[in-house]
Design a protein around this motif. Structure first.
Motif, PDB file in Angstrom:
ATOM      1  N   TYR A 139       7.542  29.283  70.024  1.00 30.85           N
ATOM      2  CA  TYR A 139       8.990  29.106  70.180  1.00 30.85           C
ATOM      3  C   TYR A 139       9.635  28.828  68.840  1.00 30.85           C
ATOM      4  CZ  TYR A 139      13.109  26.008  70.852  1.00 30.85           C
ATOM      5  OH  TYR A 139      14.331  25.392  70.770  1.00 30.85           O
ATOM      6  N   ARG A 140      10.866  29.307  68.695  1.00 35.25           N
ATOM      7  CA  ARG A 140      11.727  28.846  67.616  1.00 35.25           C
ATOM      8  C   ARG A 140      13.155  28.833  68.146  1.00 35.25           C
ATOM      9  NH1 ARG A 140      13.862  33.093  63.218  1.00 35.25           N
ATOM     10  NH2 ARG A 140      15.454  31.457  63.306  1.00 35.25           N
ATOM     11  N   SER A 150      17.097  29.426  67.582  1.00 37.12           N
ATOM     12  CA  SER A 150      17.908  30.258  66.707  1.00 37.12           C
ATOM     13  C   SER A 150      19.301  29.703  66.501  1.00 37.12           C
ATOM     14  CB  SER A 150      18.012  31.672  67.288  1.00 37.12           C
ATOM     15  OG  SER A 150      18.897  32.473  66.543  1.00 37.12           O
ATOM     16  N   ALA A 151      19.717  28.768  67.377  1.00 34.74           N
ATOM     17  CA  ALA A 151      21.065  28.222  67.253  1.00 34.74           C
ATOM     18  C   ALA A 151      21.109  26.818  67.823  1.00 34.74           C
ATOM     19  CB  ALA A 151      22.074  29.106  67.990  1.00 34.74           C
ATOM     20  N   THR A 152      21.769  25.941  67.107  1.00 30.63           N
ATOM     21  CA  THR A 152      21.952  24.578  67.604  1.00 30.63           C
ATOM     22  C   THR A 152      23.396  24.322  67.997  1.00 30.63           C
ATOM     23  OG1 THR A 152      22.339  23.777  65.349  1.00 30.63           O
ATOM     24  CG2 THR A 152      20.077  23.712  66.174  1.00 30.63           C
ATOM     25  N   GLY A 153      24.181  25.398  68.084  1.00 34.22           N
ATOM     26  CA  GLY A 153      25.602  25.273  68.385  1.00 34.22           C
ATOM     27  C   GLY A 153      25.867  24.870  69.820  1.00 34.22           C
ATOM     28  N   SER A 154      27.166  24.821  70.152  1.00 37.54           N
ATOM     29  CA  SER A 154      27.558  24.285  71.452  1.00 37.54           C
ATOM     30  C   SER A 154      28.000  25.348  72.437  1.00 37.54           C
ATOM     31  CB  SER A 154      28.717  23.293  71.265  1.00 37.54           C
ATOM     32  OG  SER A 154      29.846  23.944  70.702  1.00 37.54           O
ATOM     33  N   ASP A 155      27.863  26.663  72.072  1.00 38.78           N
ATOM     34  CA  ASP A 155      28.343  27.681  73.014  1.00 38.78           C
ATOM     35  C   ASP A 155      27.229  28.371  73.774  1.00 38.78           C
ATOM     36  OD1 ASP A 155      27.359  28.992  70.799  1.00 38.78           O
ATOM     37  OD2 ASP A 155      28.967  30.479  70.716  1.00 38.78           O
ATOM     38  N   GLN A 156      26.005  28.432  73.202  1.00 34.96           N
ATOM     39  CA  GLN A 156      24.899  29.028  73.938  1.00 34.96           C
ATOM     40  C   GLN A 156      23.563  28.526  73.417  1.00 34.96           C
ATOM     41  OE1 GLN A 156      24.841  33.315  73.667  1.00 34.96           O
ATOM     42  NE2 GLN A 156      25.396  33.324  71.509  1.00 34.96           N
ATOM     43  N   VAL A 157      22.560  28.615  74.293  1.00 32.37           N
ATOM     44  CA  VAL A 157      21.178  28.246  73.968  1.00 32.37           C
ATOM     45  C   VAL A 157      20.449  29.528  73.571  1.00 32.37           C
ATOM     46  CG1 VAL A 157      19.066  27.193  74.846  1.00 32.37           C
ATOM     47  CG2 VAL A 157      21.300  26.370  75.632  1.00 32.37           C
ATOM     48  N   GLU A 158      19.661  29.465  72.496  1.00 34.30           N
ATOM     49  CA  GLU A 158      18.954  30.664  72.040  1.00 34.30           C
ATOM     50  C   GLU A 158      17.473  30.362  71.841  1.00 34.30           C
ATOM     51  OE1 GLU A 158      20.760  33.160  69.047  1.00 34.30           O
ATOM     52  OE2 GLU A 158      22.675  32.116  69.280  1.00 34.30           O
ATOM     53  N   PRO A 159      16.701  30.316  72.922  1.00 34.96           N
ATOM     54  CA  PRO A 159      15.255  30.138  72.779  1.00 34.96           C
ATOM     55  C   PRO A 159      14.586  31.478  72.462  1.00 34.96           C
ATOM     56  CG  PRO A 159      15.843  30.198  75.101  1.00 34.96           C
ATOM     57  CD  PRO A 159      17.118  30.351  74.332  1.00 34.96           C
ATOM     58  N   TRP A 160      14.087  31.635  71.233  1.00 33.97           N
ATOM     59  CA  TRP A 160      13.338  32.823  70.867  1.00 33.97           C
ATOM     60  C   TRP A 160      11.860  32.534  71.126  1.00 33.97           C
ATOM     61  CZ3 TRP A 160      15.567  35.324  65.764  1.00 33.97           C
ATOM     62  CH2 TRP A 160      16.917  35.623  65.967  1.00 33.97           C
ATOM     63  N   LEU A 161      11.186  33.456  71.782  1.00 33.34           N
ATOM     64  CA  LEU A 161       9.835  33.206  72.265  1.00 33.34           C
ATOM     65  C   LEU A 161       8.898  34.352  71.913  1.00 33.34           C
ATOM     66  CD1 LEU A 161      10.781  32.041  75.887  1.00 33.34           C
ATOM     67  CD2 LEU A 161      10.271  30.568  73.939  1.00 33.34           C
ATOM     68  N   ALA A 178      10.922  27.996  62.835  1.00 32.23           N
ATOM     69  CA  ALA A 178       9.954  29.077  62.652  1.00 32.23           C
ATOM     70  C   ALA A 178       9.017  29.080  63.859  1.00 32.23           C
ATOM     71  CB  ALA A 178       9.162  28.895  61.360  1.00 32.23           C
ATOM     72  N   TYR A 179       8.497  30.239  64.202  1.00 39.43           N
ATOM     73  CA  TYR A 179       7.621  30.341  65.366  1.00 39.43           C
ATOM     74  C   TYR A 179       6.380  29.460  65.213  1.00 39.43           C
ATOM     75  CZ  TYR A 179      10.011  34.169  67.752  1.00 39.43           C
ATOM     76  OH  TYR A 179      10.914  34.933  68.441  1.00 39.43           O
ATOM     77  N   ALA A 180       6.082  28.704  66.278  1.00 34.10           N
ATOM     78  CA  ALA A 180       4.855  27.906  66.354  1.00 34.10           C
ATOM     79  C   ALA A 180       4.594  27.597  67.815  1.00 34.10           C
ATOM     80  CB  ALA A 180       4.994  26.616  65.544  1.00 34.10           C
ATOM     81  N   ASN A 181       3.353  27.246  68.126  1.00 34.61           N
ATOM     82  CA  ASN A 181       3.020  26.869  69.496  1.00 34.61           C
ATOM     83  C   ASN A 181       3.939  25.740  69.953  1.00 34.61           C
ATOM     84  OD1 ASN A 181       0.978  28.739  69.397  1.00 34.61           O
ATOM     85  ND2 ASN A 181      -0.686  27.248  69.298  1.00 34.61           N
ATOM     86  N   TRP A 182       4.392  25.812  71.210  1.00 40.24           N
ATOM     87  CA  TRP A 182       5.366  24.846  71.722  1.00 40.24           C
ATOM     88  C   TRP A 182       4.993  24.498  73.157  1.00 40.24           C
ATOM     89  CZ3 TRP A 182       8.424  21.861  69.142  1.00 40.24           C
ATOM     90  CH2 TRP A 182       9.521  21.225  69.733  1.00 40.24           C
ATOM     91  N   THR A 183       4.471  23.281  73.345  1.00 41.00           N
ATOM     92  CA  THR A 183       3.956  22.900  74.662  1.00 41.00           C
ATOM     93  C   THR A 183       5.051  22.469  75.634  1.00 41.00           C
ATOM     94  OG1 THR A 183       3.552  20.635  73.909  1.00 41.00           O
ATOM     95  CG2 THR A 183       1.727  22.217  73.707  1.00 41.00           C
ATOM     96  N   LYS A 184       6.291  22.364  75.159  1.00 34.67           N
ATOM     97  CA  LYS A 184       7.378  22.017  76.076  1.00 34.67           C
ATOM     98  C   LYS A 184       7.951  23.246  76.779  1.00 34.67           C
ATOM     99  CE  LYS A 184       8.823  17.582  74.213  1.00 34.67           C
ATOM    100  NZ  LYS A 184       9.978  16.742  73.795  1.00 34.67           N
ATOM    101  N   VAL A 185       7.316  24.386  76.556  1.00 31.44           N
ATOM    102  CA  VAL A 185       7.555  25.601  77.330  1.00 31.44           C
ATOM    103  C   VAL A 185       6.253  25.910  78.056  1.00 31.44           C
ATOM    104  CG1 VAL A 185       8.080  28.066  77.220  1.00 31.44           C
ATOM    105  CG2 VAL A 185       9.283  26.470  75.720  1.00 31.44           C
ATOM    106  N   THR A 186       6.317  26.219  79.346  1.00 31.50           N
ATOM    107  CA  THR A 186       5.099  26.443  80.116  1.00 31.50           C
ATOM    108  C   THR A 186       4.916  27.922  80.435  1.00 31.50           C
ATOM    109  OG1 THR A 186       6.223  26.095  82.239  1.00 31.50           O
ATOM    110  CG2 THR A 186       5.240  24.163  81.175  1.00 31.50           C
TER     111      THR A 186
END
Length: 475
Positions: A45-46, A48-59, A166-174
Motif C-alpha cells: 500500500y501507499r 497518494s493523497a492526504t487531502g480532504s476531498d477523496q481517499v486514494e489507497p494505491w495497492l 512508497a509501496y510496502a507491505n501493509w497489514t492494515k489492509v486484509t
C-alpha cells in the motif's frame, strides 16, 4: 426494484448468522471452493493523497505462494471510519491490470470500532487473469469520495497511513483467496471467518425441489404461462418513467435454434405516455435459500431508433416491503445499465443484495458489486443463497459476495423486467425500442450449485425433453 442511488447505512441485523443457519435445519448445502494449498498473497500500500476531498489507497497484490492465484478469487479490504450520514463512490484512476478488471464494493462492519465501521472491498474479474508465484498486479491507483463530494476526514481511518508514501507491505489492509484469510489484520472484532472445507461437488447434479422453465410458449396470452405460475405484468406503478405502461403484449416468445426464447421489449417515443415497460414474475413468493440461475441476453443498442436511454435490464428476486425499513424485506438483483444511470455515465453491471429501505425520505441498506464494462450478449447468471452469504456469478466467475446480514427472512418471487429510469438520457421523440432476451430460468431449493452444476442440470432437463418443472412447495 428502485431507481435510486446505491447507498448503505449502518443498520445491522440482530443475531443474523445464528438465525440464518438455524433456519436451514438439516439441509446440506454444498460449500464453495476454498483456497488451494500453496496460495498466499501479501498486499502493498501507499497513500497518494492526504487531502480532504477523496481517499486514494494505491495497492499492489503480490503472490508470495508457490502456485498461481486466479485474481478472481482474491478480495482486498481497506477499512475506514465513515463520516456521519455519508455515502461513498468508488473509482479506479489507472491500473496495470486495467480498471475494467477491478471492482470496488463498500460494506459495513458487523462490529464497528473507533477507527472503522466501513470498508472498500477490491476484487477482480476473470479478465485480470492469474498471478504467477513471485508476480504482482502492478499499480492499482484507486480512490473513493463522498457521493456528494463533501469534505471527508481520513485521519481516523484504520487503514490510512499518512507516512506511507512508497509501496510496502501493509497489514492494515486484509486479503482473502477463495474466502480464506491470507493477509493482514482486520479491525478488532471483525476477523474474517474462513470458508468451510468443501464437501466436493455432487455429480450428477443434485436432485430435489426445483423450478425450471425453458419459456416454450406461444405468446403472452398462452394459458400455460399462468398455469405454470407466471404473471405478465400489466398493472401501473414503478419503477421507472412516471406515466409509463407495463405492456404484456411486449413480452413475446420465439425459437432461436433449438431453444425457445422469451423477449422483453421496452419502447418509448420520449414521453411517459409513449413508454412501454415489461416484466414477467412468478405469482408465488415461495423461493428463498438455494440456487437461482438464468441465461440472459443484455443489449447495448436499441433494436431501432436513437440510442442513449437509461434502460435497466434485470434478473432478480424480491418480496414486499411491509413498512419503511422493515427488517424482513429482501431483494437480490442483477441489473445491467447499458447507457448508465444512477450517476453512472456509461455501461455498468450491478449485483445488489438488499436488507431494507425507506422510500421517503430515501434511505437504503444494501451491499453491491459492480463492473463498468459492456455486457452486451448472452450471459449465464447464477445467484446462491445459503446460511453464510449471497454469491453472484457471471459466466462461471464469481462477480460479488455479500454478507450474511443481507440474507432473506421471508420467501421471494422470481422476476425479469426491463424499464427506463427516466427520459433524460435521450430526449428525442423518435420511437425506439430495446430488447432483453431470456433463455431459461432455474431455481434449486436449499442447495448451492456451482455454475458448472447449473449448466449440467439445465442440459439434463433439455436432454429429457422437459420444458417445465415446478416441484418447489408453497411457502
Amino acid at each position: 426494484m428502485s431507481d435510486q442511488t446505491r447507498t448503505r447505512t449502518m443498520r445491522l441485523r440482530a443475531a443474523l448468522a445464528v438465525a440464518a443457519v438455524t433456519g436451514l435445519g438439516a439441509t446440506a448445502l454444498t460449500a464453495l471452493p476454498a483456497a488451494a494449498a500453496g496460495e498466499a498473497v501479501t498486499v502493498q500500500y501507499r497513500q497518494s493523497a492526504t487531502g480532504s476531498d477523496q481517499v486514494e489507497p494505491w495497492l499492489k497484490v503480490v503472490n508470495t505462494g508457490t502456485t498461481g492465484v486466479p485474481l478472481s478469487q482474491v478480495k482486498v479490504r481497506y477499512y475506514f471510519k465513515a463520516d456521519a450520514g455519508a455515502s461513498y463512490t468508488y473509482a479506479c484512476s489507472w491500473a496495470v491490470k486495467g480498471c475494467a478488471h477491478i471492482t470496488g464494493t463498500f460494506g459495513t462492519l458487523a462490529n464497528p470500532t473507533a477507527t472503522a465501521d466501513r470498508y472498500l472491498e477490491v476484487g477482480f474479474t476473470a479478465g485480470a487473469g492469474t498471478l504467477a508465484p513471485g508476480a504482482d498486479t502492478g499499480d492499482m491507483q484507486l480512490r473513493f469520495h463522498r457521493s456528494n463530494w463533501q469534505p471527508l476526514n481520513q485521519s481516523d481511518d484504520y487503514s490510512f497511513g499518512p507516512a506511507q508514501t512508497a509501496y510496502a507491505n501493509w497489514t492494515k489492509v486484509t486479503a482473502t483467496v477463495g474466502g480464506i484469510p491470507v493477509w493482514g489484520t482486520a479491525p478488532a472484532g471483525n476477523e474474517p471467518t474462513p470458508t468451510p472445507t468443501p464437501t466436493g461437488p455432487t455429480t450428477p447434479p443434485p436432485t430435489g425441489a426445483a423450478l425450471f422453465d425453458d419459456f416454450d410458449y406461444t405468446g403472452h396470452t398462452d394459458p400455460a404461462i399462468g398455469a405454470h405460475g407466471w404473471s405478465v405484468r400489466s398493472n401501473a406503478g414503478g419503477p421507472g418513467v412516471p406515466g409509463a405502461t407495463w405492456a404484456p403484449e411486449n413480452v413475446t416468445f420465439a425459437k432461436e435454434g433449438t431453444n425457445s426464447i422469451m423477449n422483453l421489449r421496452t419502447s418509448t417515443a420520449g414521453t411517459g405516455e409513449s413508454t412501454r415497460h415489461t416484466e414477467v414474475l412468478t405469482k408465488a413468493t415461495k423461493f428463498k435459500n438455494g440456487t437461482y440461475a438464468a441465461r440472459v441476453r443484455f443489449s447495448d443498442a436499441p433494436v431501432s431508433g436513437p440510442d442513449g436511454d437509461r434502460v435497466v435490464q434485470t434478473f432478480f428476486t424480491i418480496n414486499d416491503l411491509k413498512a419503511p425499513m422493515a427488517d424482513d424485506y429482501a431483494e437480490y438483483d442483477f441489473e445491467y445499465l447499458p447507457n448508465g444511470g444512477w450517476g453512472e455515465p456509461a455501461n455498468i453491471l450491478y449485483t445488489t443484495s438488499w436488507e431494507t429501505y425507506r422510500p421517503d425520505p430515501w434511505e437504503a441498506v444494501n451491499q453491491h458489486s459492480e463492473v463498468r464494462a459492456s455486457y452486451a450478449g448472452w450471459h449465464d447468471l447464477v445467484l446462491t443463497v445459503d446460511g453464510d452469504s449471497i454469491v453472484y456469478y457471471v459466466d462461471g466467475q464469481e462477480f460479488g459476495r455479500h454478507d450474511a446480514r443481507y440474507l432473506p427472512e421471508r420467501p421471494m418471487s422470481i422476476n425479469f423486467n426491463q424499464w427506463l429510469i427516466d427520459l433524460a438520457g435521450q430526449t428525442s421523440t423518435t420511437p425506439r425500442s430495446y430488447d432483453q432476451k431470456v433463455d431459461y430460468v432455474l431455481h434449486v431449493k436449499d442447495q448451492v450449485l456451482t455454475p458448472a452444476q447449473v449448466a449440467a442440470k439445465v442440459a439434463a432437463y433439455r436432454s429429457a425433453g422437459t420444458a417445465f418443472e415446478d416441484t418447489v412447495p408453497a411457502s
